[in-house]
Write a protein that holds these residues in place. Sequence first.
Motif, short mmCIF file in Angstrom:
data_model
loop_
_atom_site.label_atom_id
_atom_site.label_comp_id
_atom_site.label_asym_id
_atom_site.label_seq_id
_atom_site.Cartn_x
_atom_site.Cartn_y
_atom_site.Cartn_z
N GLU A 97 54.14 -6.56 28.26
CA GLU A 97 54.62 -7.39 29.08
C GLU A 97 55.93 -8.94 28.27
OE1 GLU A 97 55.40 -7.67 32.36
OE2 GLU A 97 54.43 -5.99 32.62
N PRO A 98 56.66 -9.26 28.73
CA PRO A 98 57.04 -9.86 27.68
C PRO A 98 56.79 -11.17 27.36
CG PRO A 98 59.29 -8.58 28.37
CD PRO A 98 57.44 -8.13 29.41
N SER A 99 56.01 -11.59 28.79
CA SER A 99 55.98 -13.49 28.82
C SER A 99 54.34 -12.66 28.55
CB SER A 99 55.54 -13.31 30.62
OG SER A 99 54.47 -11.69 31.28
N THR A 100 53.26 -12.06 27.66
CA THR A 100 52.03 -11.78 28.29
C THR A 100 51.95 -11.25 25.63
OG1 THR A 100 50.83 -10.48 29.72
CG2 THR A 100 49.46 -10.72 27.79
N GLY A 101 53.24 -10.68 25.87
CA GLY A 101 52.23 -9.74 24.10
C GLY A 101 51.46 -9.22 24.12
N LEU A 102 51.38 -8.66 22.81
CA LEU A 102 50.44 -8.24 22.55
C LEU A 102 49.35 -8.28 22.99
CD1 LEU A 102 49.64 -6.35 20.69
CD2 LEU A 102 48.77 -7.77 18.65
N THR A 103 48.41 -7.18 23.47
CA THR A 103 47.44 -7.67 23.89
C THR A 103 46.02 -6.93 23.18
OG1 THR A 103 47.55 -5.27 25.68
CG2 THR A 103 47.99 -7.70 26.78
N ARG A 104 44.78 -6.43 23.59
CA ARG A 104 43.72 -6.69 23.00
C ARG A 104 43.87 -4.56 23.97
NH1 ARG A 104 40.50 -6.24 18.39
NH2 ARG A 104 41.14 -4.01 18.54
N ARG A 105 44.44 -4.24 24.39
CA ARG A 105 44.29 -3.19 25.20
C ARG A 105 45.28 -2.72 24.76
NH1 ARG A 105 47.18 -0.88 30.62
NH2 ARG A 105 46.25 0.81 30.90
N SER A 106 46.58 -3.37 24.54
CA SER A 106 47.37 -2.46 23.54
C SER A 106 47.21 -2.00 22.25
CB SER A 106 48.54 -3.42 22.89
OG SER A 106 49.37 -3.35 24.33
N VAL A 107 46.51 -2.89 21.30
CA VAL A 107 45.87 -2.38 20.13
C VAL A 107 44.88 -1.42 20.42
CG1 VAL A 107 45.15 -3.29 18.31
CG2 VAL A 107 46.21 -4.37 19.08
N ASP A 108 43.94 -1.00 20.23
CA ASP A 108 42.84 -0.21 21.75
C ASP A 108 43.76 0.59 21.58
OD1 ASP A 108 41.06 -2.02 20.54
OD2 ASP A 108 40.70 -2.38 22.78
N GLN A 109 45.46 1.07 22.52
CA GLN A 109 45.58 2.23 22.79
C GLN A 109 45.69 3.09 21.61
OE1 GLN A 109 48.67 1.57 25.82
NE2 GLN A 109 49.39 3.90 25.23
#
Length: 117
Positions: A97-109
């Motif tokens: 999400e542009p407003s959120t950016g990198l998340t733990r979920r994305s990294v874990d994925q």
Amino acid sequence: MNPQHGIWISELVRVYDVTWATSWNHDANRLLAPLLGIAPLPVLDMPSIPYHPSDKVPRVDRLARHRPAVWIDDLHTPQAHAWAGGRPEPTLLITTEPSTGLTRRSVDQALAWAVDL
């Protein structure tokens, strides 16, 4: 900026060849890397602003070459999806999400995907 981003990027660096692919270009290393507490990363030069987000696709393609690739971005264009779907090498697009950016979920994925290769 999330203070965890530097930690997460460092985790990804242990598994992947992480490269900045941003309109920040080399300013990402000059301005963002120190804030994140990470070493400078390779930079995939982007065209001058403004450019169409699909202009990233040929650059990412040249970088990925014939290797598996994960591309984390806040805007994957239809051209990016077509590129990913047409590659013979394993390819994963993770859209943030542009407003959120990198998340733990994305990294874990991304990390789980590497294990599954």
